[in-house]
Design a protein around this motif. Structure first.
Motif, PDB file in Angstrom:
ATOM      1  N   LYS A  41      -5.088  12.831  -2.354  1.00 33.19           N
ATOM      2  CA  LYS A  41      -6.190  12.177  -1.647  1.00 33.19           C
ATOM      3  C   LYS A  41      -6.230  10.671  -1.895  1.00 33.19           C
ATOM      4  CE  LYS A  41      -9.141  16.299  -1.714  1.00 33.19           C
ATOM      5  NZ  LYS A  41     -10.394  16.879  -2.240  1.00 33.19           N
ATOM      6  N   TYR A  42      -5.346  10.158  -2.727  1.00 37.73           N
ATOM      7  CA  TYR A  42      -5.393   8.757  -3.130  1.00 37.73           C
ATOM      8  C   TYR A  42      -4.270   7.948  -2.484  1.00 37.73           C
ATOM      9  CZ  TYR A  42      -8.508  10.103  -6.999  1.00 37.73           C
ATOM     10  OH  TYR A  42      -9.549  10.572  -7.758  1.00 37.73           O
ATOM     11  N   ALA A  43      -4.622   6.816  -1.893  1.00 35.21           N
ATOM     12  CA  ALA A  43      -3.657   5.771  -1.564  1.00 35.21           C
ATOM     13  C   ALA A  43      -3.838   4.678  -2.610  1.00 35.21           C
ATOM     14  CB  ALA A  43      -3.904   5.221  -0.164  1.00 35.21           C
ATOM     15  N   ARG A  46      -9.823   6.667  -2.473  1.00 30.74           N
ATOM     16  CA  ARG A  46      -9.799   8.131  -2.381  1.00 30.74           C
ATOM     17  C   ARG A  46     -10.577   8.564  -1.145  1.00 30.74           C
ATOM     18  NH1 ARG A  46     -12.564   9.714  -6.839  1.00 30.74           N
ATOM     19  NH2 ARG A  46     -14.481  10.152  -5.705  1.00 30.74           N
ATOM     20  N   VAL A  47      -9.949   9.374  -0.300  1.00 31.05           N
ATOM     21  CA  VAL A  47     -10.601   9.897   0.900  1.00 31.05           C
ATOM     22  C   VAL A  47     -10.555  11.415   0.852  1.00 31.05           C
ATOM     23  CG1 VAL A  47     -10.598   9.992   3.410  1.00 31.05           C
ATOM     24  CG2 VAL A  47      -9.936   7.871   2.246  1.00 31.05           C
ATOM     25  N   ALA A  48     -11.716  12.039   0.892  1.00 31.79           N
ATOM     26  CA  ALA A  48     -11.799  13.498   0.947  1.00 31.79           C
ATOM     27  C   ALA A  48     -11.826  13.915   2.414  1.00 31.79           C
ATOM     28  CB  ALA A  48     -13.060  13.987   0.237  1.00 31.79           C
ATOM     29  N   PRO A  49     -10.815  14.648   2.890  1.00 28.87           N
ATOM     30  CA  PRO A  49     -10.726  14.985   4.319  1.00 28.87           C
ATOM     31  C   PRO A  49     -11.638  16.157   4.694  1.00 28.87           C
ATOM     32  CG  PRO A  49      -8.868  15.905   3.142  1.00 28.87           C
ATOM     33  CD  PRO A  49      -9.671  15.143   2.111  1.00 28.87           C
ATOM     34  N   LEU A  50     -12.947  15.935   4.609  1.00 31.04           N
ATOM     35  CA  LEU A  50     -13.900  16.993   4.935  1.00 31.04           C
ATOM     36  C   LEU A  50     -13.859  17.291   6.427  1.00 31.04           C
ATOM     37  CD1 LEU A  50     -16.895  15.777   2.740  1.00 31.04           C
ATOM     38  CD2 LEU A  50     -15.019  17.314   2.126  1.00 31.04           C
ATOM     39  N   GLY A  58     -12.012  16.133 -19.381  1.00 31.36           N
ATOM     40  CA  GLY A  58     -11.142  14.980 -19.492  1.00 31.36           C
ATOM     41  C   GLY A  58     -10.397  14.619 -18.221  1.00 31.36           C
ATOM     42  N   ALA A  59     -10.396  15.495 -17.225  1.00 33.57           N
ATOM     43  CA  ALA A  59      -9.675  15.218 -15.986  1.00 33.57           C
ATOM     44  C   ALA A  59     -10.532  14.360 -15.071  1.00 33.57           C
ATOM     45  CB  ALA A  59      -9.300  16.519 -15.283  1.00 33.57           C
ATOM     46  N   THR A  60      -9.917  13.367 -14.426  1.00 28.22           N
ATOM     47  CA  THR A  60     -10.650  12.523 -13.485  1.00 28.22           C
ATOM     48  C   THR A  60     -10.018  12.547 -12.100  1.00 28.22           C
ATOM     49  OG1 THR A  60      -9.400  10.592 -14.246  1.00 28.22           O
ATOM     50  CG2 THR A  60     -11.537  10.984 -15.280  1.00 28.22           C
ATOM     51  N   VAL A  61      -8.709  12.709 -12.016  1.00 26.91           N
ATOM     52  CA  VAL A  61      -8.028  12.799 -10.728  1.00 26.91           C
ATOM     53  C   VAL A  61      -7.746  14.280 -10.458  1.00 26.91           C
ATOM     54  CG1 VAL A  61      -5.977  12.190  -9.399  1.00 26.91           C
ATOM     55  CG2 VAL A  61      -6.995  10.517 -10.955  1.00 26.91           C
ATOM     56  N   LEU A  62      -8.527  14.878  -9.556  1.00 24.39           N
ATOM     57  CA  LEU A  62      -8.357  16.306  -9.284  1.00 24.39           C
ATOM     58  C   LEU A  62      -7.208  16.566  -8.317  1.00 24.39           C
ATOM     59  CD1 LEU A  62     -12.007  17.677  -8.972  1.00 24.39           C
ATOM     60  CD2 LEU A  62     -10.431  17.862 -10.889  1.00 24.39           C
ATOM     61  N   ASP A  63      -7.095  15.739  -7.276  1.00 20.97           N
ATOM     62  CA  ASP A  63      -6.082  15.962  -6.251  1.00 20.97           C
ATOM     63  C   ASP A  63      -5.416  14.632  -5.917  1.00 20.97           C
ATOM     64  OD1 ASP A  63      -4.527  16.595  -4.097  1.00 20.97           O
ATOM     65  OD2 ASP A  63      -6.114  17.548  -2.915  1.00 20.97           O
ATOM     66  N   ILE A 106       0.846  -1.186   0.000  1.00 20.90           N
ATOM     67  CA  ILE A 106       0.000   0.000   0.000  1.00 20.90           C
ATOM     68  C   ILE A 106       0.885   1.242   0.000  1.00 20.90           C
ATOM     69  CG2 ILE A 106      -1.817   1.266   1.174  1.00 20.90           C
ATOM     70  CD1 ILE A 106      -2.703  -1.434   0.065  1.00 20.90           C
ATOM     71  N   VAL A 107       0.671   2.097  -0.976  1.00 23.59           N
ATOM     72  CA  VAL A 107       1.383   3.374  -1.066  1.00 23.59           C
ATOM     73  C   VAL A 107       0.484   4.434  -0.432  1.00 23.59           C
ATOM     74  CG1 VAL A 107       2.446   5.072  -2.591  1.00 23.59           C
ATOM     75  CG2 VAL A 107       2.485   2.634  -3.198  1.00 23.59           C
ATOM     76  N   PRO A 108       0.913   5.063   0.672  1.00 21.89           N
ATOM     77  CA  PRO A 108       0.035   6.003   1.387  1.00 21.89           C
ATOM     78  C   PRO A 108      -0.381   7.204   0.536  1.00 21.89           C
ATOM     79  CG  PRO A 108       1.921   5.371   2.736  1.00 21.89           C
ATOM     80  CD  PRO A 108       2.201   4.867   1.350  1.00 21.89           C
ATOM     81  N   ALA A 109      -1.456   7.832   0.959  1.00 23.92           N
ATOM     82  CA  ALA A 109      -1.951   9.034   0.281  1.00 23.92           C
ATOM     83  C   ALA A 109      -0.860  10.091   0.222  1.00 23.92           C
ATOM     84  CB  ALA A 109      -3.174   9.578   1.012  1.00 23.92           C
ATOM     85  N   GLY A 110      -0.736  10.697  -0.943  1.00 22.70           N
ATOM     86  CA  GLY A 110       0.265  11.736  -1.131  1.00 22.70           C
ATOM     87  C   GLY A 110       1.588  11.227  -1.637  1.00 22.70           C
ATOM     88  N   GLU A 111       1.769   9.896  -1.683  1.00 23.06           N
ATOM     89  CA  GLU A 111       3.053   9.336  -2.107  1.00 23.06           C
ATOM     90  C   GLU A 111       2.970   8.612  -3.445  1.00 23.06           C
ATOM     91  OE1 GLU A 111       4.996   7.063   0.904  1.00 23.06           O
ATOM     92  OE2 GLU A 111       4.417   8.432   2.528  1.00 23.06           O
ATOM     93  N   ALA A 112       1.793   8.509  -4.014  1.00 21.80           N
ATOM     94  CA  ALA A 112       1.644   7.813  -5.295  1.00 21.80           C
ATOM     95  C   ALA A 112       2.204   8.666  -6.428  1.00 21.80           C
ATOM     96  CB  ALA A 112       0.170   7.494  -5.556  1.00 21.80           C
ATOM     97  N   GLU A 113       2.771   7.997  -7.425  1.00 22.52           N
ATOM     98  CA  GLU A 113       3.245   8.698  -8.620  1.00 22.52           C
ATOM     99  C   GLU A 113       2.034   9.116  -9.455  1.00 22.52           C
ATOM    100  OE1 GLU A 113       6.623   6.906 -10.729  1.00 22.52           O
ATOM    101  OE2 GLU A 113       6.564   5.362  -9.163  1.00 22.52           O
TER     102      GLU A 113
END
Length: 265
Positions: free
Chosen positions: A174-176, A189-193, A166-171, A125-132
């Motif tokens: 937020k993805y691990a 994907r977790v939105a930190p509301l 055409g964009a699907t990944v906005l941020d 598992i690659v934590p959120a914020g560390e994925a290429e």
């Protein structure tokens, strides 16, 4: 286009509905705005409408104006418990197309039973914020294409965030992701509301289903929330998505609401 109507329950002053822009309609009575209608096109191309009105008759007048101006099919979303709103849209010719269950999802591993959940052999598992970003976007596109080729992406929980064409990944932060060797095979994907984080998507490539990858991704995401002091998250699941329903209910998620997507053809 203007509609003038003496609306019962509003002192019988005439109500005038005016299209004030390409996407907005206002209902005005005696110089007071008593209702608004808004149309917005979702990323999947569908046209959604919403109406906020003080009286049912004003709602009907705004709906008449919007329906006269807009092409079909038109969609809207209502809380199933809001019987007045549902009835108002049904008066305008809308019918239920699908239902989403809303779940409160606990994060404590002692409650979810995910404390011992581990990725299958060879998967990390690659934590959120560390994925290429490049491989993440490629995986997201692949998963969307797989869903579209089967049940259709419109059966997924409604996505309302504006995005470039055409964009699907906005941020990407937020993805691990789940990585097998040098390939990304699943994502969450977790939105930190502020009030309650939202699990927006848990998905795994079709050729990697039934290996425990989705469960491991969920264990990682919920565990991270628990360590940050968050007691529960929110998630929506299509009522016909048996696999997702079973996954969430197996970890103690509690069904707390339901949302209806209505359509007028």
């Amino acid at each position: 286009m203007n509609f003038v109507h003496s609306t019962p329950g509003t002192d019988h002053h005439p109500v005038v509905v005016t299209r004030v822009s390409e996407t907005q309609w206002h209902a005005v009575e005696d110089d007071l705005t008593v209702g608004r209608g808004v149309a917005s096109r979702r990323p999947d191309g569908r046209l959604f409408v919403c109406i906020d009105a003080w009286h049912g008759a004003v709602f009907d007048r705004i709906a008449d104006a919007m329906l006269a101006d807009l092409p079909t099919p038109l969609y809207t979303v209502v809380d199933e418990a809001d019987h007045d709103s549902r009835s108002a849209w049904e008066r305008a010719g809308f019918a239920t197309a699908r239902r989403e269950w809303g779940y409160f999802v606990p994060t404590d591993p002692q409650v979810t039973g995910l404390g011992s959940a581990r990725p299958p052999s060879g998967v990390a598992i690659v934590p959120a914020g560390e994925a290429e970003e490049g491989p993440l976007r490629a995986l997201d596109r692949l998963i969307r294409d797989e869903v579209e080729a089967t049940v259709g992406w419109r059966t997924m929980p409604a996505e309302v965030l504006p995005r470039p064409a055409g964009a699907t990944v906005l941020d990407p932060s937020k993805y691990a992701v789940a990585r097998h060797l040098d390939q990304y095979v699943g994502l969450v994907r977790v939105a930190p509301l502020t009030r309650q984080p939202r699990i927006g998507l848990v998905a795994v490539r079709t050729d990697r289903h039934r290996r425990g990858i989705a469960r491991a991704l969920l264990a990682h995401a919920l565990g991270s929330l628990h360590h940050s002091g968050t007691a529960s998250a929110w998630a929506e699941v299509n009522e016909f998505n048996a696999a997702a329903t079973a996954l969430f209910e197996s970890i103690g998620a509690r069904r707390a609401a339901s949302t209806l997507e209505l359509v007028r053809h």
